[in-house]
Design a protein around this motif. Structure first.
Motif, PDB file in Angstrom:
ATOM      1  N   LYS A 157       1.134   6.506  -0.380  1.00 52.87           N
ATOM      2  CA  LYS A 157       1.885   7.257  -1.305  1.00 52.87           C
ATOM      3  C   LYS A 157       3.354   6.848  -1.024  1.00 52.87           C
ATOM      4  CE  LYS A 157      -1.514   8.808  -3.503  1.00 52.87           C
ATOM      5  NZ  LYS A 157      -2.105   7.863  -4.517  1.00 52.87           N
ATOM      6  N   TRP A 158       3.688   6.707   0.111  1.00 50.93           N
ATOM      7  CA  TRP A 158       4.973   6.290   0.576  1.00 50.93           C
ATOM      8  C   TRP A 158       4.689   4.876   0.914  1.00 50.93           C
ATOM      9  CZ3 TRP A 158       8.161   8.814   5.129  1.00 50.93           C
ATOM     10  CH2 TRP A 158       9.410   8.222   5.150  1.00 50.93           C
ATOM     11  N   LEU A 159       5.009   4.096   0.091  1.00 55.53           N
ATOM     12  CA  LEU A 159       4.776   2.614  -0.127  1.00 55.53           C
ATOM     13  C   LEU A 159       5.371   1.757   0.923  1.00 55.53           C
ATOM     14  CD1 LEU A 159       4.659   1.573  -3.946  1.00 55.53           C
ATOM     15  CD2 LEU A 159       2.608   1.896  -2.324  1.00 55.53           C
ATOM     16  N   PRO A 160       4.891   0.807   1.469  1.00 58.65           N
ATOM     17  CA  PRO A 160       5.497   0.051   2.482  1.00 58.65           C
ATOM     18  C   PRO A 160       6.676  -0.996   1.663  1.00 58.65           C
ATOM     19  CG  PRO A 160       3.534  -0.930   2.257  1.00 58.65           C
ATOM     20  CD  PRO A 160       3.657   0.525   1.512  1.00 58.65           C
ATOM     21  N   ASP A 161       7.594  -1.560   2.508  1.00 60.54           N
ATOM     22  CA  ASP A 161       8.686  -2.240   1.898  1.00 60.54           C
ATOM     23  C   ASP A 161       7.717  -3.686   1.379  1.00 60.54           C
ATOM     24  OD1 ASP A 161      11.052  -0.924   2.297  1.00 60.54           O
ATOM     25  OD2 ASP A 161      10.957  -1.764   4.321  1.00 60.54           O
ATOM     26  N   ALA A 162       6.518  -3.972   1.836  1.00 59.12           N
ATOM     27  CA  ALA A 162       5.810  -5.099   1.478  1.00 59.12           C
ATOM     28  C   ALA A 162       4.475  -4.942   1.981  1.00 59.12           C
ATOM     29  CB  ALA A 162       6.419  -6.438   1.990  1.00 59.12           C
ATOM     30  N   PRO A 166      18.153   7.437   9.155  1.00 59.32           N
ATOM     31  CA  PRO A 166      17.774   8.694  10.208  1.00 59.32           C
ATOM     32  C   PRO A 166      16.466   8.609  10.946  1.00 59.32           C
ATOM     33  CG  PRO A 166      18.340   9.347   8.212  1.00 59.32           C
ATOM     34  CD  PRO A 166      18.157   7.987   8.080  1.00 59.32           C
ATOM     35  N   PHE A 167      16.474   9.036  12.287  1.00 56.37           N
ATOM     36  CA  PHE A 167      15.398   8.805  13.003  1.00 56.37           C
ATOM     37  C   PHE A 167      14.361   9.835  12.534  1.00 56.37           C
ATOM     38  CE2 PHE A 167      12.699   9.863  16.922  1.00 56.37           C
ATOM     39  CZ  PHE A 167      12.600   8.652  17.280  1.00 56.37           C
ATOM     40  N   PHE A 168      14.499  11.002  11.892  1.00 60.94           N
ATOM     41  CA  PHE A 168      13.336  11.642  11.476  1.00 60.94           C
ATOM     42  C   PHE A 168      12.625  11.092  10.247  1.00 60.94           C
ATOM     43  CE2 PHE A 168      16.623  13.163   8.527  1.00 60.94           C
ATOM     44  CZ  PHE A 168      15.968  13.192   7.335  1.00 60.94           C
ATOM     45  N   VAL A 169      13.580  10.165   9.506  1.00 60.05           N
ATOM     46  CA  VAL A 169      12.701   9.594   8.428  1.00 60.05           C
ATOM     47  C   VAL A 169      11.704   8.421   9.156  1.00 60.05           C
ATOM     48  CG1 VAL A 169      13.211   7.690   6.578  1.00 60.05           C
ATOM     49  CG2 VAL A 169      14.602   9.681   6.970  1.00 60.05           C
ATOM     50  N   LEU A 170      11.890   7.778  10.206  1.00 60.43           N
ATOM     51  CA  LEU A 170      10.996   6.783  10.907  1.00 60.43           C
ATOM     52  C   LEU A 170      10.050   7.583  11.590  1.00 60.43           C
ATOM     53  CD1 LEU A 170      13.952   5.121  13.065  1.00 60.43           C
ATOM     54  CD2 LEU A 170      13.005   4.246  10.728  1.00 60.43           C
ATOM     55  N   VAL A 171      10.112   8.902  12.093  1.00 63.75           N
ATOM     56  CA  VAL A 171       8.979   9.553  12.655  1.00 63.75           C
ATOM     57  C   VAL A 171       8.024  10.008  11.362  1.00 63.75           C
ATOM     58  CG1 VAL A 171       8.313  11.744  13.958  1.00 63.75           C
ATOM     59  CG2 VAL A 171      10.297  10.340  14.498  1.00 63.75           C
ATOM     60  N   ARG A 172       8.693  10.400  10.323  1.00 61.66           N
ATOM     61  CA  ARG A 172       8.035  10.709   9.136  1.00 61.66           C
ATOM     62  C   ARG A 172       6.997   9.718   8.524  1.00 61.66           C
ATOM     63  NH1 ARG A 172      11.522  13.276   4.763  1.00 61.66           N
ATOM     64  NH2 ARG A 172      11.581  14.937   6.548  1.00 61.66           N
ATOM     65  N   ARG A 173       7.612   8.317   8.703  1.00 59.02           N
ATOM     66  CA  ARG A 173       6.913   7.406   8.249  1.00 59.02           C
ATOM     67  C   ARG A 173       5.728   7.021   9.122  1.00 59.02           C
ATOM     68  NH1 ARG A 173       6.415   4.635   3.793  1.00 59.02           N
ATOM     69  NH2 ARG A 173       6.336   2.517   3.854  1.00 59.02           N
ATOM     70  N   ASP A 202       6.177  -4.494  -6.478  1.00 64.48           N
ATOM     71  CA  ASP A 202       4.996  -5.122  -6.985  1.00 64.48           C
ATOM     72  C   ASP A 202       3.650  -4.163  -6.857  1.00 64.48           C
ATOM     73  OD1 ASP A 202       6.080  -7.610  -7.485  1.00 64.48           O
ATOM     74  OD2 ASP A 202       5.721  -8.209  -5.642  1.00 64.48           O
ATOM     75  N   LEU A 203       3.712  -3.221  -5.923  1.00 64.04           N
ATOM     76  CA  LEU A 203       2.777  -2.205  -5.527  1.00 64.04           C
ATOM     77  C   LEU A 203       2.888  -1.058  -6.351  1.00 64.04           C
ATOM     78  CD1 LEU A 203       2.763  -2.693  -1.762  1.00 64.04           C
ATOM     79  CD2 LEU A 203       1.109  -3.928  -3.256  1.00 64.04           C
ATOM     80  N   SER A 204       3.672  -0.972  -7.214  1.00 62.24           N
ATOM     81  CA  SER A 204       3.865   0.473  -7.674  1.00 62.24           C
ATOM     82  C   SER A 204       3.064   0.560  -9.066  1.00 62.24           C
ATOM     83  CB  SER A 204       5.595   0.738  -8.024  1.00 62.24           C
ATOM     84  OG  SER A 204       5.778  -0.366  -8.976  1.00 62.24           O
ATOM     85  N   PHE A 205       2.292  -0.250  -9.335  1.00 62.61           N
ATOM     86  CA  PHE A 205       1.606  -0.149 -10.522  1.00 62.61           C
ATOM     87  C   PHE A 205       0.288   0.513 -10.209  1.00 62.61           C
ATOM     88  CE2 PHE A 205       3.949  -4.147 -11.161  1.00 62.61           C
ATOM     89  CZ  PHE A 205       4.450  -3.604 -12.523  1.00 62.61           C
ATOM     90  N   ASP A 206      -0.599   1.437 -11.204  1.00 63.13           N
ATOM     91  CA  ASP A 206      -1.659   2.201 -11.018  1.00 63.13           C
ATOM     92  C   ASP A 206      -2.922   1.460 -10.137  1.00 63.13           C
ATOM     93  OD1 ASP A 206      -0.286   4.285 -12.089  1.00 63.13           O
ATOM     94  OD2 ASP A 206      -1.256   4.111 -14.036  1.00 63.13           O
ATOM     95  N   LYS A 207      -2.985   0.060 -10.458  1.00 62.99           N
ATOM     96  CA  LYS A 207      -4.047  -0.510  -9.935  1.00 62.99           C
ATOM     97  C   LYS A 207      -4.000  -0.592  -8.469  1.00 62.99           C
ATOM     98  CE  LYS A 207      -2.297  -5.208 -10.529  1.00 62.99           C
ATOM     99  NZ  LYS A 207      -2.482  -6.588 -11.165  1.00 62.99           N
ATOM    100  N   TYR A 208      -2.954  -0.305  -7.669  1.00 60.63           N
ATOM    101  CA  TYR A 208      -2.771  -0.159  -6.338  1.00 60.63           C
ATOM    102  C   TYR A 208      -2.584   1.284  -5.764  1.00 60.63           C
ATOM    103  CZ  TYR A 208      -1.531  -4.940  -6.809  1.00 60.63           C
ATOM    104  OH  TYR A 208      -1.640  -6.473  -7.183  1.00 60.63           O
ATOM    105  N   ASP A 209      -3.135   2.226  -6.626  1.00 61.71           N
ATOM    106  CA  ASP A 209      -3.167   3.584  -6.099  1.00 61.71           C
ATOM    107  C   ASP A 209      -3.941   3.938  -4.685  1.00 61.71           C
ATOM    108  OD1 ASP A 209      -5.869   3.176  -7.171  1.00 61.71           O
ATOM    109  OD2 ASP A 209      -5.668   4.858  -8.312  1.00 61.71           O
ATOM    110  N   TYR A 210      -4.757   2.993  -4.301  1.00 65.37           N
ATOM    111  CA  TYR A 210      -5.143   3.271  -3.051  1.00 65.37           C
ATOM    112  C   TYR A 210      -4.122   2.850  -1.731  1.00 65.37           C
ATOM    113  CZ  TYR A 210      -5.764  -1.942  -3.454  1.00 65.37           C
ATOM    114  OH  TYR A 210      -5.624  -3.167  -3.866  1.00 65.37           O
ATOM    115  N   PHE A 211      -3.180   2.419  -1.775  1.00 67.56           N
ATOM    116  CA  PHE A 211      -2.202   2.037  -1.117  1.00 67.56           C
ATOM    117  C   PHE A 211      -1.328   3.412  -0.565  1.00 67.56           C
ATOM    118  CE2 PHE A 211      -2.748  -2.412  -2.102  1.00 67.56           C
ATOM    119  CZ  PHE A 211      -1.997  -2.850  -1.150  1.00 67.56           C
TER     120      PHE A 211
END
Length: 163
Positions: free
Chosen positions: A38-43, A70-77, A27-36
Motif C-alpha cells: 500500500k505504501w508504494l516503493p519509489d520504483a 526523518p528517521f521514524f519514516v525510514l523505520v516505518r518503511r 506507474d504503479l498507482s493503477f488498480d491493476k497493481y493493487d497487490y503491491f
C-alpha cells in the motif's frame, strides 16, 4: 525527490540498458497493481540477466531517501515491508528491497535497524534488503560493480547479480 528518482533511473538505465524495466510510483498507482504494498516503493524494477537479457529476471523494490527524511519514516518503511512480506500478498518470492541513502552514516544506522527488525521475524528469508549510497551508485561504471550492502551480511558488498 522526483528529481532524485529520475537521476537514479537514468544512471540505472545507463548501467543496464535495455535489460532494465522500470516502473515508477506513479506507474504503479493503477488498480491493476493493487497487490503491491500500500505504501508504494519509489520504483519497481526488473533487470534481465544473462547475455542480451536472456537469463534470469531479477526483481526489486527501490526506495530513495534524502538526508532530510526523518528517521521514524525510514523505520516505518522497513516495518511496512516486513509486514507486507509476512502477509504473503505477493505471488512468489518478494522482490529484493533496494534502499539508496544520501550518506553512509544514514545507511549504517538503518542497516542496524533493519537487522534489529528482521531478528523479530520468524522467517527472515521472506525478504532481502540491500543498501547503498547515492554517491556509490553514481560512481559505478559497470553493472557488476559491487556497491550493494546486504543487511544480513554487513561485511559483504555485492553487485545486483551475485546476491
Amino acid at each position: 525527490h522526483c528529481l532524485d528518482v529520475y537521476t537514479i533511473y537514468t544512471k540505472l538505465k545507463a548501467l543496464y540498458g535495455d535489460n532494465l524495466i522500470f516502473f515508477s510510483k506513479s506507474d504503479l498507482s493503477f488498480d491493476k497493481y493493487d497487490y503491491f504494498p500500500k505504501w508504494l516503493p519509489d520504483a519497481y524494477m526488473i533487470i534481465k540477466g544473462g547475455a542480451k537479457g536472456t537469463g534470469k529476471q531479477y526483481r526489486f523494490f527501490l526506495d530513495i531517501f534524502e538526508e532530510t527524511t526523518p528517521f521514524f519514516v525510514l523505520v516505518r518503511r522497513i516495518k511496512s515491508y516486513l509486514s507486507y512480506a509476512q502477509s504473503e500478498q505477493w505471488d512468489g518470492d518478494l522482490p529484493t528491497i533496494l534502499m539508496i541513502f544520501e550518506t553512509a552514516s544514514t545507511q549504517k544506522r538503518l542497516n542496524k535497524r533493519i537487522t534489529k527488525e528482521m531478528d523479530q521475524l520468524w522467517d527472515d528469508e521472506l525478504v532481502s534488503f540491500y543498501t547503498t549510497t547515492k554517491q556509490q551508485l553514481m560512481a559505478s561504471n559497470y553493472q557488476k560493480d559491487k556497491i550493494w550492502q546486504s543487511v544480513t551480511e554487513l561485511d559483504v558488498i555485492k553487485s545486483l547479480f551475485n546476491r
